[in-house]
Structures are given as C-alpha cells and as structure tokens.
Design an enzyme around this catalytic site. Structure first.
Site, short mmCIF file in Angstrom:
data_model
loop_
_atom_site.label_atom_id
_atom_site.label_comp_id
_atom_site.label_asym_id
_atom_site.label_seq_id
_atom_site.Cartn_x
_atom_site.Cartn_y
_atom_site.Cartn_z
N ASP A 214 85.58 93.99 -8.47
CA ASP A 214 84.31 94.51 -8.97
C ASP A 214 84.10 94.03 -10.40
O ASP A 214 85.05 93.73 -11.12
CB ASP A 214 84.30 96.03 -8.95
CG ASP A 214 84.30 96.60 -7.55
OD1 ASP A 214 83.91 95.87 -6.62
OD2 ASP A 214 84.69 97.77 -7.40
N ARG A 215 82.85 94.00 -10.80
CA ARG A 215 82.51 93.52 -12.14
C ARG A 215 83.30 94.26 -13.22
O ARG A 215 83.79 93.65 -14.18
CB ARG A 215 81.02 93.69 -12.38
CG ARG A 215 80.54 93.19 -13.73
CD ARG A 215 79.04 93.26 -13.85
NE ARG A 215 78.57 92.54 -15.02
CZ ARG A 215 77.32 92.20 -15.23
NH1 ARG A 215 76.39 92.50 -14.33
NH2 ARG A 215 76.97 91.55 -16.32
#
Length: 254
Positions: free
Chosen positions: A54-55
């Site tokens: 995930d970012r």
C-alpha cells in the site's frame, strides 16, 4: 534514488518509502512518482512488479527482470511459499500472540482501479501476530485517561488487499496512522505529540527460495526515518531482531 536491498540477474528488491505508489493509478491522478518507473529509470532496464505494498506501507518490494521470473515468484506468493514479516504499531494491548482468521471481501488497492473484476467476493484471509512490546502513555484519548499502544510482528499467510490493516481493525487494534481503517484520535495524538506523520506499517522481511537457483533467500528492510525514531523514542528497539535495525545484515542466503 531508491535503496536497493538485493539485486542479481533475475530479481531486484528495494526499500520502498512510505507515501510512494507502486504503479501509476487512476485513483490518484496528481501523483507523479511511482516505484516501478523510478526503479526502471534508476537501473536502465525493464522491470516487472511481483507484489504490492500500500502507498502508506514501507519496506521490502520485489521486482523481476523478466516476465518468466515474475510469473514464477507471483505463483510462489499465491501458494504461500513466501514468508512475509511486517512490523506495526497498533492501538491497545493485544494478547501476546494470536491468529486472525477472518474472510475479507475483495477490495482494490492504491494502484488499481475497479472494472469487471469489481464484483465483491469473499476470500479466506489469515494473519498471525506476535506482540513484541507495549507502552501506556499519559495522554487522554476518547474517554480514557491514558493511551495504550503495542508493537506487533505480523505474518500474513494470505495476501488480500489491505489484509493487515483490515484484520487489525477487526480485532479492535487498528494500525496507528491508518486513515482508512484506523482511529482518528490516536492518529492525531501520534502526529501532534510524537511527530509521526506516516502509517506505522512496514514490510521488514521476505524469505523464499530463489526462483532460478533454489537457494534460500532472505531480504530485509531495516527500519528507518519516522518509524525508527518512534521505536527508539518508545524504547522498543531492543525487542527487534538486529537485522531489522540500521547496521543489521540486509540480505542473506544459505
């Protein structure tokens, strides 16, 4: 320059910083930096993403230098032949260890859009966790006069979208800094009082057999930046494996 943790003629692993997308995505049209393109430019060769983070998650991110190797390692991930370890700071004091066996409906990550595959399906999802350290801080949050937090080692046996974040929310111990599944009051406390702006989730280690040689490979991303400073400030560093701290052995085989 992205920090390279491991590289040979088949694979390259980087330490992805928090806040960096893996791919270009329609979900964030304003983003201009992506790990895949940055690494292609840095190495001057074509690369294939094998898995995602995930970012907001930092840590070990693996790429292949050929589509054939990418397919092999992707299959290893799907068949649970890659041992993954994460580190997270969560609200509350969970039990010393446990298993979260909670199916998850399919959702899409930061680097995917929907489409025909967007029909919700429920998928098996299992996460093991181990509590490494705890602390109680003298700050009032919600109705409580003090705030409790814990450092967890996480081992996802499956690889569902946002699995760790959703699983920890499910057991009422959400990850600090998670603006989607976390608790806003605790996130604000860490930002304002502890100077921590990021989500406190990091992929610290991958273990798997090399897809070509078969040699056991360990790739480690030692803690750095805000996450490391927080762990040191809360006096948790002694609970971690030495390789997960600066100066530890970043990669090993055999």
């Amino acid at each position: 320059m992205l920090p390279i943790l491991f590289r040979d003629e088949h694979l390259v692993a980087i330490d992805k910083p928090a806040g960096l997308l893996v791919h270009r995505t329609a979900l964030d049209t304003h983003a201009r930096r992506f790990a895949l393109q940055m690494l292609r430019d840095q190495l001057g060769c074509h690369l294939y993403a094998i898995h995602r983070l995930d970012r907001g998650t930092s840590g070990v991110l693996l790429f292949a230098l050929s589509s054939e190797v990418a397919r092999v390692v992707s299959t290893m991930f799907e068949r649970r032949r890659v041992d993954k370890r994460y580190l997270a700071v969560v609200r509350g004091h969970p039990p010393m260890q446990g298993e979260i066996d909670h199916p998850l409906s399919r959702c899409f990550g930061d680097d995917e859009a929907g489409g025909d595959a967007a029909t919700p399906t429920v998928q098996q999802a299992i996460t093991h966790y181990r509590r490494l350290a705890t602390i109680e801080l003298p700050y009032a949050v919600d109705p409580y006069p003090h705030s409790r937090y814990a450092l967890l080692e996480l081992a996802p046996l499956s690889g569902r979208r946002h699995q760790l974040r959703r699983h920890l929310k499910h057991i009422a111990h959400p990850i600090i800094g998670d603006t989607t599944y976390g608790k806003a009051a605790h996130n604000r406390l860490f930002r304002s009082l502890l100077g921590c702006q990021r989500m406190l989730l990091a992929c610290t280690e991958l273990r798997f057999a090399h897809p070509v040689s078969g040699v056991p490979l360990i790739v480690v991303a030692p803690l750095a930046g805000e996450f490391l400073r927080l762990v040191e400030r809360l006096q948790w560093a002694a609970t971690l494996p030495p390789a997960w701290l600066p100066g530890g052995v970043a990669t090993a085989d055999g």
